[in-house]
Write a protein that holds these residues in place. Structure first.
Motif, PDB file in Angstrom:
ATOM      1  N   PHE B 290       0.929  -1.154  -0.113  1.00 57.99           N
ATOM      2  CA  PHE B 290      -0.195   0.085  -0.046  1.00 57.99           C
ATOM      3  C   PHE B 290       0.630   1.076   0.176  1.00 57.99           C
ATOM      4  CE2 PHE B 290      -2.348  -3.181   2.146  1.00 57.99           C
ATOM      5  CZ  PHE B 290      -3.773  -2.974   1.044  1.00 57.99           C
ATOM      6  N   GLY B 291       2.330   0.811  -0.090  1.00 58.74           N
ATOM      7  CA  GLY B 291       3.184   2.852   0.168  1.00 58.74           C
ATOM      8  C   GLY B 291       2.853   3.457  -0.878  1.00 58.74           C
ATOM      9  N   LYS B 292       3.068   4.495  -1.400  1.00 60.94           N
ATOM     10  CA  LYS B 292       2.951   5.627  -2.330  1.00 60.94           C
ATOM     11  C   LYS B 292       3.865   5.061  -3.875  1.00 60.94           C
ATOM     12  CE  LYS B 292       1.885   9.629  -0.539  1.00 60.94           C
ATOM     13  NZ  LYS B 292       1.699  10.631   0.207  1.00 60.94           N
ATOM     14  N   SER B 293       5.023   4.189  -3.192  1.00 61.74           N
ATOM     15  CA  SER B 293       5.116   3.614  -4.642  1.00 61.74           C
ATOM     16  C   SER B 293       4.777   2.046  -5.318  1.00 61.74           C
ATOM     17  CB  SER B 293       6.918   3.329  -4.780  1.00 61.74           C
ATOM     18  OG  SER B 293       7.246   2.219  -3.748  1.00 61.74           O
ATOM     19  N   ALA B 294       3.822   2.158  -4.730  1.00 61.29           N
ATOM     20  CA  ALA B 294       3.552   0.741  -4.678  1.00 61.29           C
ATOM     21  C   ALA B 294       2.256   0.228  -6.086  1.00 61.29           C
ATOM     22  CB  ALA B 294       2.640  -0.114  -3.778  1.00 61.29           C
ATOM     23  N   LYS B 295       2.022  -0.120  -6.633  1.00 63.17           N
ATOM     24  CA  LYS B 295       1.225  -0.028  -8.117  1.00 63.17           C
ATOM     25  C   LYS B 295      -0.193   0.102  -7.748  1.00 63.17           C
ATOM     26  CE  LYS B 295       3.343  -2.491 -11.783  1.00 63.17           C
ATOM     27  NZ  LYS B 295       4.416  -3.082 -10.499  1.00 63.17           N
ATOM     28  N   PHE B 296      -0.686  -1.032  -6.725  1.00 66.08           N
ATOM     29  CA  PHE B 296      -2.171  -0.073  -5.793  1.00 66.08           C
ATOM     30  C   PHE B 296      -2.818   1.271  -5.651  1.00 66.08           C
ATOM     31  CE2 PHE B 296      -4.471   0.407  -2.307  1.00 66.08           C
ATOM     32  CZ  PHE B 296      -5.790  -0.793  -2.386  1.00 66.08           C
ATOM     33  N   TYR B 297      -1.389   1.999  -5.126  1.00 65.69           N
ATOM     34  CA  TYR B 297      -1.374   3.142  -4.765  1.00 65.69           C
ATOM     35  C   TYR B 297      -1.672   3.967  -6.323  1.00 65.69           C
ATOM     36  CZ  TYR B 297      -1.041   7.741  -2.284  1.00 65.69           C
ATOM     37  OH  TYR B 297      -1.263   9.397  -1.969  1.00 65.69           O
ATOM     38  N   GLU B 298      -0.934   3.835  -7.096  1.00 62.18           N
ATOM     39  CA  GLU B 298      -0.918   4.504  -8.625  1.00 62.18           C
ATOM     40  C   GLU B 298      -1.938   4.326  -8.993  1.00 62.18           C
ATOM     41  OE1 GLU B 298       1.516   3.106 -11.326  1.00 62.18           O
ATOM     42  OE2 GLU B 298       1.892   4.538 -12.066  1.00 62.18           O
ATOM     43  N   LYS B 299      -2.394   3.595  -9.425  1.00 69.08           N
ATOM     44  CA  LYS B 299      -3.990   2.824  -9.931  1.00 69.08           C
ATOM     45  C   LYS B 299      -5.108   3.770  -8.998  1.00 69.08           C
ATOM     46  CE  LYS B 299      -6.434  -1.043 -11.184  1.00 69.08           C
ATOM     47  NZ  LYS B 299      -7.675  -1.561 -11.292  1.00 69.08           N
ATOM     48  N   SER B 300      -4.945   3.465  -7.349  1.00 69.93           N
ATOM     49  CA  SER B 300      -6.190   3.790  -7.507  1.00 69.93           C
ATOM     50  C   SER B 300      -6.073   5.083  -7.222  1.00 69.93           C
ATOM     51  CB  SER B 300      -6.239   3.320  -5.415  1.00 69.93           C
ATOM     52  OG  SER B 300      -6.071   1.875  -5.810  1.00 69.93           O
ATOM     53  N   TYR B 301      -4.695   5.965  -7.086  1.00 72.72           N
ATOM     54  CA  TYR B 301      -4.996   7.368  -6.821  1.00 72.72           C
ATOM     55  C   TYR B 301      -4.941   7.974  -8.137  1.00 72.72           C
ATOM     56  CZ  TYR B 301      -3.015  11.744  -6.129  1.00 72.72           C
ATOM     57  OH  TYR B 301      -2.759  13.628  -5.781  1.00 72.72           O
ATOM     58  N   ASN B 302      -4.689   7.230 -10.038  1.00 76.51           N
ATOM     59  CA  ASN B 302      -4.580   7.775 -11.325  1.00 76.51           C
ATOM     60  C   ASN B 302      -6.422   7.889 -10.992  1.00 76.51           C
ATOM     61  OD1 ASN B 302      -2.562   8.304 -11.218  1.00 76.51           O
ATOM     62  ND2 ASN B 302      -1.567   6.829 -13.040  1.00 76.51           N
ATOM     63  N   GLU B 303      -7.231   7.030 -10.766  1.00 73.26           N
ATOM     64  CA  GLU B 303      -8.535   6.165 -10.568  1.00 73.26           C
ATOM     65  C   GLU B 303      -9.692   7.502 -10.008  1.00 73.26           C
ATOM     66  OE1 GLU B 303      -9.636   2.521 -10.282  1.00 73.26           O
ATOM     67  OE2 GLU B 303      -8.106   2.076 -11.478  1.00 73.26           O
ATOM     68  N   GLY B 304      -8.673   8.213  -9.724  1.00 67.49           N
ATOM     69  CA  GLY B 304      -9.734   9.245  -7.882  1.00 67.49           C
ATOM     70  C   GLY B 304     -10.216   8.588  -6.611  1.00 67.49           C
ATOM     71  N   LEU B 305      -9.818   7.063  -6.683  1.00 67.24           N
ATOM     72  CA  LEU B 305     -10.216   6.323  -5.434  1.00 67.24           C
ATOM     73  C   LEU B 305      -9.912   6.961  -4.324  1.00 67.24           C
ATOM     74  CD1 LEU B 305     -12.137   4.182  -5.362  1.00 67.24           C
ATOM     75  CD2 LEU B 305     -10.848   2.539  -5.156  1.00 67.24           C
ATOM     76  N   ILE B 306      -8.792   7.395  -4.796  1.00 69.89           N
ATOM     77  CA  ILE B 306      -7.879   7.423  -3.092  1.00 69.89           C
ATOM     78  C   ILE B 306      -7.338   9.003  -3.068  1.00 69.89           C
ATOM     79  CG2 ILE B 306      -7.605   5.232  -2.387  1.00 69.89           C
ATOM     80  CD1 ILE B 306      -4.756   5.574  -2.978  1.00 69.89           C
ATOM     81  N   ASP B 307      -6.753   9.517  -2.027  1.00 71.51           N
ATOM     82  CA  ASP B 307      -6.357  10.449  -2.222  1.00 71.51           C
ATOM     83  C   ASP B 307      -4.644  10.552  -0.976  1.00 71.51           C
ATOM     84  OD1 ASP B 307      -7.008  11.640   0.165  1.00 71.51           O
ATOM     85  OD2 ASP B 307      -8.454  12.910  -0.376  1.00 71.51           O
TER      86      ASP B 307
END
Lengths: 426, 431
Positions: B290-307
């Motif tokens: 879940f860290g800021k360099s994880a793919k999960f973070y990138e995908k979710s952030y780019n989709e607008g799911l998280i901030d």
């Protein structure tokens, strides 16, 4: 006080301050960019650092950027947008491990300088502006950040008070930007603003750690090729006469009411009476022995927090307490009475001694962290004075009760803001 | 007095256990102005069922009592201890967690006087019916302040979901109703049981002379009378391995929804370095996933799911082990499903690669070095580690020696479908 070696260097477009010390296991670089708070630019300025840290030529996405930081032994990089009196300050910080505590690491400080330089000078661009997708994402995040201020009621109440009290003054502008201004920002307009701010802002760079000052300054000069600029920002002191006390009540579905009372004073950070104003704030509401804490909390059990805070760059003082709605009148009355007590000089020797001891302790403790040292130094820079900590400590020691009461007399209640909770709580 | 040198960290810790059982630690920090001292008892909000000192039967005390006791320690017959610290230029404070109550000060002068004040006020209880009643108003306002705080509500809402019986589910401050039942006798009972020096630690960090400070503490303690040290008998209810509730939503006066996913994990009986490795594996796993360099973070952030409020945390204390992941989102349902899926996939061996492991480890090591700049971190974390039988200064070398397999095996054994729960904060309609 432990002396740390400090040297300043005037370089093209910026001033470099190097604080050499061995007490940390990390080295820190802080870049501060300052311009006037301005309704036209406040939101772009709040957005800019978030876009800049979303991709550089060397690390062209936020993930690539964060990965590079992780590889640098979790170098800590963060940005901030804050008010300093009438100025709007952007802060970029990178803190990196000193390799002498690690196995198999080298050059971490140079690499950290390079990362900071990439962020400021070589952002990732598409068609010569910031990528549209990045600007969109960061606009969305900014909108979310602004909206969420409403969710933290203690903070919301402080923000609302300032907004109400400084209606005609740029100081009312939140350093995090205005919601309605976010949507119209385009990659082009933001990029233009970036170029302008890089060319015109007053810039200070701080290096703190186990570094050689001459060497660090030379490195900064090569990594941070700022253009020369014609003028640097001087403090702007506006003062306003208070006529009537304004009272504002807002209702939400809450358990606890938030009472925030805003006051003005004509004394500013650079003034000779500043030390007396600080002593006043300490006697009045800065500490656990202060009049507000003792009377609102300890004597009357009205609140958990009851305090006062000072923004000495603006001459703004706020009293605050979290209370039951039914205790509103009683609490306002006690707070005003306590302010009058100090104005009339009803201050004990003990209160003076305790306040001075704690103010001095705060200053010395601040100097134990890299950020604290930078903030202490930056107060002087922003206010345009050169008052070393030792001098401020001496000035605090010399403050008399009469001077404290005189400082209190400059404090005038301007606006009472109450965000009230439910009726039935008791 | 024992001296231990931690070469890599360039730190030296002096330790002595006094005759009355008190553990004293001193870490000299040259170059600092400030000295920071904590006096901590191994007693927190979850210790509500125990045999009082000198008795034979278990008793159950009202929720929020450890925190209430913390507040009341500051008041004495002659007034408030804050006054004394202020006069000596010290800034004093205290906090209560699930398993600890800490009293502390920081100061740049009068270190010896302040240390004596700290030892003396914590070792001289003074409770009356009248002062106990007065405090109920103040703590009532503290509780109401937290009641309006969505971050706090979602955190405790989630822990209440995870645990069916364990007292970790009780808010540390209790409720306005539960503290109404607290009497001065309750406070004395808890005090006599948990504030024996044998259950406490003193940690001093700053520019001090260790010999001088140790002698001061020795003399101070030798001048007071205590019963013989005794082990405290606590009792915790049996806790099932599955989450008590799968979900709850709370409606508040907010603009932004919040989603937090909790994962309750089995409590292992490991101790010492093995236990430390387990705790570090939990942190590394969350960073990898879940860290800021994880793919999960990138995908979710780019989709607008998280901030950038998105984050994660692991808690391992007496009888509890859980992870929490989440943040602000417009789509709590979708985020919650995605977080669970990410964790379940890691149980099957996905996402944990040599590359992501080594990056997370580097990040963790750097974060620790940064934290070692902070006297507050050192004193508080050292004490927490010590109460759990661990050594804070082993963390960097232990991390350096850890392998990807440690994280894979942690994910495989600790993540269980039944341990998941979620809690949402949703905006109230027309508040």
């Amino acid at each position: 006080m432990e002396a740390s070696q400090e040297q300043s260097f005037n370089q093209p477009g910026c001033t470099v301050h190097v604080i050499e010390t061995e007490k940390y296991k990390t080295n820190t670089v802080i870049v501060k960019m300052r311009s006037r708070l301005d309704r036209e630019t406040v939101t772009m300025r709040a957005l800019l650092p978030h876009v800049l840290q979303s991709g550089t030529e060397n690390a062209p996405s936020a993930t690539a950027f964060r990965t590079a930081l992780d590889e640098l032994y979790g170098a800590h990089f963060f940005v901030d947008s804050a008010k300093k009196g009438d100025d709007h300050v952007l802060t970029f910080t990178i803190e990196v491990a000193n390799e002498k505590y690690l196995h198999g690491a080298s050059d971490l400080f140079d690499q950290a300088l390079n990362v900071m330089s990439d962020v400021l000078f070589r952002p990732y661009l598409k068609e010569a502006v910031f990528p549209d997708s990045t600007v969109k994402q960061e606009k969305r995040s900014l909108q979310q950040r602004i909206r969420s201020i409403y969710d933290d009621k203690t903070r919301y109440a402080s923000v609302k008070l300032v907004e109400e009290m400084y209606k005609e003054d740029p100081y009312a502008l939140p350093a995090g930007g205005l919601l309605e201004q976010v949507e119209p920002i385009s990659p082009q307009s933001l990029y233009h603003y970036y170029k302008k701010t890089l060319a015109e802002d007053t810039i200070d760079i701080f290096v703190i750690g186990n570094v050689d000052p001459q060497n660090a300054a030379a490195k900064i000069e090569s990594y941070f090729p700022f253009e020369k600029r014609s003028k640097s920002l001087k403090p702007k002191n506006t003062s306003v006469q208070v006529e009537d006390i304004r009272v504002i009540h807002e209702k939400q579905d809450l358990n606890q009411g938030k009472l925030n009372i805003g006051c003005r004073t004509s004394i500013r950070y650079a003034d000779p009476q500043f030390a007396a104003l600080q002593v006043f704030n300490g006697v009045f509401g800065g500490f656990a022995h202060s009049k507000l804490f003792m009377n609102v909390r300890e004597k009357e059990s009205l609140a958990y927090y009851a305090a006062s805070r000072l923004d000495s760059h603006k001459g703004f003082l706020m009293m605050l307490a979290g209370i039951d709605q039914k205790n509103y009148d009683k609490t306002v009355k006690i707070m005003k009475e306590q302010l009058n007590e100090v104005k009339e000089g009803n201050i004990s020797d003990l209160e003076m001694d305790q306040t001075k001891a704690l103010l001095k302790n705060q200053l010395k403790e601040s100097a134990d962290t890299a950020r604290g040292m930078v903030e202490l130094k930056y107060h002087n820079i922003a206010a345009g004075v050169d008052r070393p900590i030792d001098e401020l400590i001496q000035a605090i020691d010399a403050v008399t009760k009469e001077e404290t009461a005189a400082a209190a007399k400059t404090v005038v209640v301007d606006t009472v803001y109450f965000l009230s909770g439910k009726e039935e709580q008791g | 007095m024992n001296k231990t040198v931690f070469d890599q960290m360039n730190e030296t810790v002096y330790h002595e256990q006094l005759e009355n059982g008190l553990n004293v630690y001193i870490l000299p920090k040259a170059g600092f102005n400030k000295t920071y001292v904590t006096f901590t008892t191994n007693y927190g909000s979850i210790d509500n069922d125990f045999i009082p000192q000198g008795e034979n039967e278990f008793i159950h005390v009202p929720d929020g009592i450890a925190h209430f006791l913390e507040h009341k320690m500051f008041e004495k017959e002659h007034g408030d201890v804050f006054q004394e610290f202020s006069s000596q230029g010290a800034s004093a404070n205290a906090f209560t967690s699930f398993t600890r109550t800490a009293y502390l000060f920081s100061a740049t002068s009068n270190i010896k006087e302040n240390t004596e004040t700290l030892l003396n006020f914590v070792q001289a209880p003074y409770f009356t019916e009248q002062t106990v009643e007065k405090e109920k108003g103040i703590i009532g306002q503290e509780i109401r302040m937290y009641d309006d705080n969505p971050d706090w509500r979602v955190y405790f809402g989630l822990i209440e979901n995870l645990y069916k019986q364990h007292p970790v589910k009780i808010d540390i401050a209790g409720t306005v109703e539960s503290i109404a039942d607290i009497t001065k006798d309750h406070l004395y009972t808890c005090y006599e049981t948990f504030y024996h020096p044998g259950n406490m630690s003193l940690f001093i960090v700053g520019p001090v002379d260790p010999d001088d400070m140790m002698e001061l503490v020795r003399r101070n303690q030798a001048s007071k009378e205590f019963p013989e040290p005794f082990p405290v008998e606590r009792r915790f209810p049996d806790e099932p391995s599955e989450a008590a509730e799968k979900h709850r939503s709370l409606h508040m006066s907010v603009n932004t929804s919040k989603c937090e996913v909790g994962l309750k994990m089995p409590v292992s009986d490991k101790t010492g370095t093995e236990k430390l490795k387990e705790e570090l594996a939990a942190g590394l796993l969350l960073e990898i996933l879940f860290g800021k360099s994880a793919k999960f973070y990138e995908k979710s952030y780019n989709e607008g799911l998280i901030d950038d409020t998105f984050g994660f945390d692991y808690t391992g204390e007496r009888g509890v082990s859980f992870a929490i992941v989440g943040g602000d989102t417009d789509e709590p349902e979708k985020l919650s499903e995605r977080i669970k899926a990410q964790l379940m996939e890691s149980k099957e061996g996905q996402h944990i690669t040599e590359e992501s492991f080594s990056r997370a480890r580097k990040k963790k090591i750097g974060a620790l070095l940064r934290a070692f700049n902070s006297p507050e971190f050192i004193a508080n974390q050292f004490t927490r580690y010590q109460f759990n039988g661990l050594n804070l200064f082993e963390t960097v070398p232990v991390l350096e020696a850890m392998k990807m397999e440690d994280v894979i095996s942690f994910a495989r054994t600790m993540i269980q479908e039944e341990g998941f729960s979620s809690c949402f904060i949703l905006p109230k309609e027309s508040a």
